[in-house]
Design a protein around this motif. Sequence first.
Motif, PDB file in Angstrom:
ATOM      1  N   GLN A 139      42.772  24.177   5.661  1.00 57.34           N
ATOM      2  CA  GLN A 139      43.500  23.519   6.749  1.00 57.34           C
ATOM      3  C   GLN A 139      44.898  24.096   6.776  1.00 57.34           C
ATOM      4  OE1 GLN A 139      43.557  19.246   6.849  1.00 57.34           O
ATOM      5  NE2 GLN A 139      41.414  19.179   6.259  1.00 57.34           N
ATOM      6  N   GLY A 140      45.103  25.081   7.591  1.00 61.26           N
ATOM      7  CA  GLY A 140      46.438  25.623   7.720  1.00 61.26           C
ATOM      8  C   GLY A 140      46.751  26.700   6.703  1.00 61.26           C
ATOM      9  N   ALA A 141      45.853  26.941   5.742  1.00 60.26           N
ATOM     10  CA  ALA A 141      46.038  28.089   4.835  1.00 60.26           C
ATOM     11  C   ALA A 141      44.982  29.146   5.196  1.00 60.26           C
ATOM     12  CB  ALA A 141      45.929  27.646   3.386  1.00 60.26           C
ATOM     13  N   TRP A 142      44.765  30.116   4.352  1.00 52.91           N
ATOM     14  CA  TRP A 142      43.814  31.181   4.635  1.00 52.91           C
ATOM     15  C   TRP A 142      42.502  30.916   3.907  1.00 52.91           C
ATOM     16  CZ3 TRP A 142      45.813  34.072   8.344  1.00 52.91           C
ATOM     17  CH2 TRP A 142      47.197  34.196   8.433  1.00 52.91           C
ATOM     18  N   VAL A 169      34.188  42.765  -3.655  1.00 50.83           N
ATOM     19  CA  VAL A 169      33.753  42.662  -2.255  1.00 50.83           C
ATOM     20  C   VAL A 169      34.650  43.512  -1.352  1.00 50.83           C
ATOM     21  CG1 VAL A 169      33.639  41.053  -0.297  1.00 50.83           C
ATOM     22  CG2 VAL A 169      32.798  40.352  -2.556  1.00 50.83           C
ATOM     23  N   ILE A 170      34.029  44.195  -0.397  1.00 47.29           N
ATOM     24  CA  ILE A 170      34.800  44.827   0.685  1.00 47.29           C
ATOM     25  C   ILE A 170      35.104  43.725   1.686  1.00 47.29           C
ATOM     26  CG2 ILE A 170      34.761  46.539   2.535  1.00 47.29           C
ATOM     27  CD1 ILE A 170      32.802  48.159   0.785  1.00 47.29           C
ATOM     28  N   MET A 171      36.356  43.330   1.762  1.00 46.06           N
ATOM     29  CA  MET A 171      36.688  42.106   2.498  1.00 46.06           C
ATOM     30  C   MET A 171      36.825  42.379   3.996  1.00 46.06           C
ATOM     31  SD  MET A 171      39.215  40.308  -0.310  1.00 46.06           S
ATOM     32  CE  MET A 171      39.793  39.090   0.883  1.00 46.06           C
ATOM     33  N   ASP A 172      35.693  42.607   4.628  1.00 50.96           N
ATOM     34  CA  ASP A 172      35.717  42.852   6.075  1.00 50.96           C
ATOM     35  C   ASP A 172      35.077  41.695   6.840  1.00 50.96           C
ATOM     36  OD1 ASP A 172      33.150  43.227   5.293  1.00 50.96           O
ATOM     37  OD2 ASP A 172      32.913  45.223   6.166  1.00 50.96           O
ATOM     38  N   GLY A 173      34.970  40.518   6.225  1.00 52.65           N
ATOM     39  CA  GLY A 173      34.381  39.360   6.882  1.00 52.65           C
ATOM     40  C   GLY A 173      35.435  38.362   7.319  1.00 52.65           C
ATOM     41  N   ASP A 174      35.126  37.064   7.159  1.00 55.46           N
ATOM     42  CA  ASP A 174      36.038  36.039   7.669  1.00 55.46           C
ATOM     43  C   ASP A 174      37.032  35.553   6.614  1.00 55.46           C
ATOM     44  OD1 ASP A 174      34.171  34.743   6.089  1.00 55.46           O
ATOM     45  OD2 ASP A 174      34.265  32.908   7.267  1.00 55.46           O
ATOM     46  N   LYS A 175      36.932  36.051   5.406  1.00 57.16           N
ATOM     47  CA  LYS A 175      37.846  35.601   4.364  1.00 57.16           C
ATOM     48  C   LYS A 175      39.034  36.542   4.263  1.00 57.16           C
ATOM     49  CE  LYS A 175      34.424  32.921   1.955  1.00 57.16           C
ATOM     50  NZ  LYS A 175      33.426  32.911   0.870  1.00 57.16           N
ATOM     51  N   THR A 176      40.207  35.967   4.379  1.00 59.81           N
ATOM     52  CA  THR A 176      41.423  36.730   4.586  1.00 59.81           C
ATOM     53  C   THR A 176      42.119  37.081   3.292  1.00 59.81           C
ATOM     54  OG1 THR A 176      41.671  35.492   6.616  1.00 59.81           O
ATOM     55  CG2 THR A 176      43.617  36.649   5.824  1.00 59.81           C
ATOM     56  N   GLU A 177      41.883  36.281   2.261  1.00 62.24           N
ATOM     57  CA  GLU A 177      42.637  36.487   1.021  1.00 62.24           C
ATOM     58  C   GLU A 177      41.727  36.258  -0.168  1.00 62.24           C
ATOM     59  OE1 GLU A 177      46.473  34.528   0.751  1.00 62.24           O
ATOM     60  OE2 GLU A 177      46.962  35.989  -0.804  1.00 62.24           O
ATOM     61  N   HIS A 178      42.064  36.913  -1.258  1.00 64.52           N
ATOM     62  CA  HIS A 178      41.280  36.777  -2.487  1.00 64.52           C
ATOM     63  C   HIS A 178      41.978  35.781  -3.404  1.00 64.52           C
ATOM     64  CE1 HIS A 178      38.780  37.750  -5.894  1.00 64.52           C
ATOM     65  NE2 HIS A 178      38.058  38.556  -5.114  1.00 64.52           N
TER      66      HIS A 178
END
Lengths: 317, 317, 317
Positions: free
Chosen positions: B72-75, B83-92
């Motif tokens: 909620q309001g964060a990433w 993982v190659i982060m090319d999906g909907d998750k913005t941050e590790h």
Amino acid sequence: MKTYTNVKDLGDLKAAVKEALEIKKNRYAYKHLGENKTLLMVFFNSSLRTRLSTQKAGMNLGMNTIVLDINQGAWKLETERGVIMDGDKTEHLLEAIPVMGCYCDIIGVRAFAQFENKQDDYEEKILNQFIKYSGKPVFSMEAATGHPLQAFADLITIEEYKKTERPKVVLTWAPHPKALPQAVPNSFADFMNEADVDFVITHPEGYELGSQFVRGAKIEYDQDKALAGADFVYAKNWAAYTDPNYGKILSKDRAWTISTEKMALTNNAYFMHCLPVRRNMIVTDEVIESPQSIVIPEAANREISAQTVIKRILENL
Amino acid sequence: MKTYTNVKDLGDLKAAVKEALEIKKNRYAYKHLGENKTLLMVFFNSSLRTRLSTQKAGMNLGMNTIVLDINQGAWKLETERGVIMDGDKTEHLLEAIPVMGCYCDIIGVRAFAQFENKQDDYEEKILNQFIKYSGKPVFSMEAATGHPLQAFADLITIEEYKKTERPKVVLTWAPHPKALPQAVPNSFADFMNEADVDFVITHPEGYELGSQFVRGAKIEYDQDKALAGADFVYAKNWAAYTDPNYGKILSKDRAWTISTEKMALTNNAYFMHCLPVRRNMIVTDEVIESPQSIVIPEAANREISAQTVIKRILENL
Amino acid sequence: MKTYTNVKDLGDLKAAVKEALEIKKNRYAYKHLGENKTLLMVFFNSSLRTRLSTQKAGMNLGMNTIVLDINQGAWKLETERGVIMDGDKTEHLLEAIPVMGCYCDIIGVRAFAQFENKQDDYEEKILNQFIKYSGKPVFSMEAATGHPLQAFADLITIEEYKKTERPKVVLTWAPHPKALPQAVPNSFADFMNEADVDFVITHPEGYELGSQFVRGAKIEYDQDKALAGADFVYAKNWAAYTDPNYGKILSKDRAWTISTEKMALTNNAYFMHCLPVRRNMIVTDEVIESPQSIVIPEAANREISAQTVIKRILENL
């Protein structure tokens, strides 16, 4: 300071960095400044670092802090004048902004580029309405065209880590699955052009940034050449700026990903990124986890850049 | 104390309860401890009691408190490395966690079991990454396998209400429409096994909890027999733990609902539940509204258990 | 003061306005009152002004403030007794309310009319459960039938701007695309009927408000006649109250929109609205941007009305 939207608002940049480093040593020394003062942080977009670091900075200064997430528990806002408001938007920015100004002493605003209309974005339509109508000092917590708290934190970090008087700093584009605003690279260029560094920008053709930010900086389209001898590698994705491709993704070429091989071209450079970062798109796991990665101390300096800016605004109230 | 995830972190349990009861009498006596200290509360899941009571506990201790609702309001956060982060998750998480650690002195984390992978849940993958990477003391605000602030509050409550030196305490499974984690019964067992009580667990076959929590506790599959002579009835639903049914609902049998008839089998027992509670599934309206129901004072003690834990962490900073 | 839900709770209204204006001159003079006291603000609905102004008011008084958005990060609440809770609602108000009461000293509640059941709305089912079960003083931050913090701020504003001893104040209905509760006009009428003003209500036939609020006020169905000679024009939309049309929209007639032509009928009246306002439905851009529009100072007085109410509750703890 009454407004903070770009490097010029800081005046003498060396003095600003020096002040920031003093604050970092003793961040509770100015608690009296914020007594009975309220910081309102208005978010039109998601945030982790800015949300936490700016709130912490306000608290360090003794302020009351209020976080407002527009679109979560507040009302949807109309931004166009003249509209017959019979749709889903309940309130107009022209009322909402001065109202927000009533209940605080300083306002931080986050309002990203929307990529719907380049002119609206680059005129900083929302941020400037806050400056014009809130009646209170306003600072950018990342707006459409700039992220000056980030760039100030970046400069502080470079000052802390540099090994030579005038380090080579390379801003490099890197691939990303979604279209991102130019705010971070714009502000980084804005700051580096005023700092005592050898500044180079590298990106694929078509990714040129606005000349008001690039100014005299050297542009090198060959990433390997740009990275040669670099002391700091600052990676970031952005979508195209130049017409007719504004806001578009022209490349997702992972040959631009910062890898161990790319870092080997540098002068044992430090790796920087504003975060959040997409691993293995922008940068490999190996590089971001290496000892040369300074993304966490860089993020930690967000508290310091925010505190320096808010302190100066408080001193000027 | 540097970490709080289970009963052992409290050391001498009698001393911890005594300290809690002292704090309850004068909860503003330690405000100096939290001066210029920041508590960050990170929620991956919903919360009412924990949200309010932990915030209140931090404020009682003079701390600045920041609440962060991930999602909620964060990433959105990636948790897998490589993982190659090319999906909907913005941050590790590997960046997000040390970043959060930058802006605070103590971190509370809520991260429920997800029932996707038993090993991930029971290794406390997310909580342990906070402990490992945040650089700051971490306490559980309910993690995958335990809810030690709740169990500590439960023990404080039993200490306040018990009429005999060594009361009989019965943990009973009760039906519920959705699959719930074992965190609350696990921690309750973890605490009761170390406390000076006669502890019995009752549940339908197939609902056995992990042996690391149950340890030597008596298990009685006949609820009526278990309730006979009880001084405290602690009701809670949980989904199956044992393979191959991990995370599954094996029964919604309302014969296990705690009713006036069930309570009549006890030694005029007090009724306890961690809340939120589904009325007329877990417990009838009559029982939860009866004078023997102590769910509200039990919830009120959440402020006290949290304050005791945070106080000890502050003292150790 | 233990409860604040309507004008009568303020007692002598002139004295209350006087106290508010004193507070406005020196809003940090009462910080000792709120020391070690916690204000909990519970929102079942969206909020901008109330959220910010009430939080600011609590902080002005030295309180710790906690904001809880039900439906965002908390649990969904059941409100009916006797239900077998096997659906999507996780917790019952009958537990949630006393639990909230455990962790604070004063509770503000926002719970709008739901237009599902007129009796539920007009019995103030949710607000009254907070009053009955929380164990703490409760004030309305807009409930189903009233918005007394708004009406008190309105009265303070009229007192500040009035040019004659007994100004003519006109409450006028205006069109709106969605069905809105009667809370604001109800409370405005409730206050104006007790204030020293010449009070007139105008609306299309079918939009009569409840007689408990209208009391002896004059009703004039011809808007132009009502506006003649007005010193203050208070515009607001509301849905029908009278059966069988409760909660329905009977008209969206923009002939009722407050325009320059309408304002020309008045005694150079000030324009008021509680906000958020739909421009060019309720009022034209020209009128709301004119020097006679006092919607922003009116909103600013929300901090003052809230602070006066909370101060009185604190003094009575």
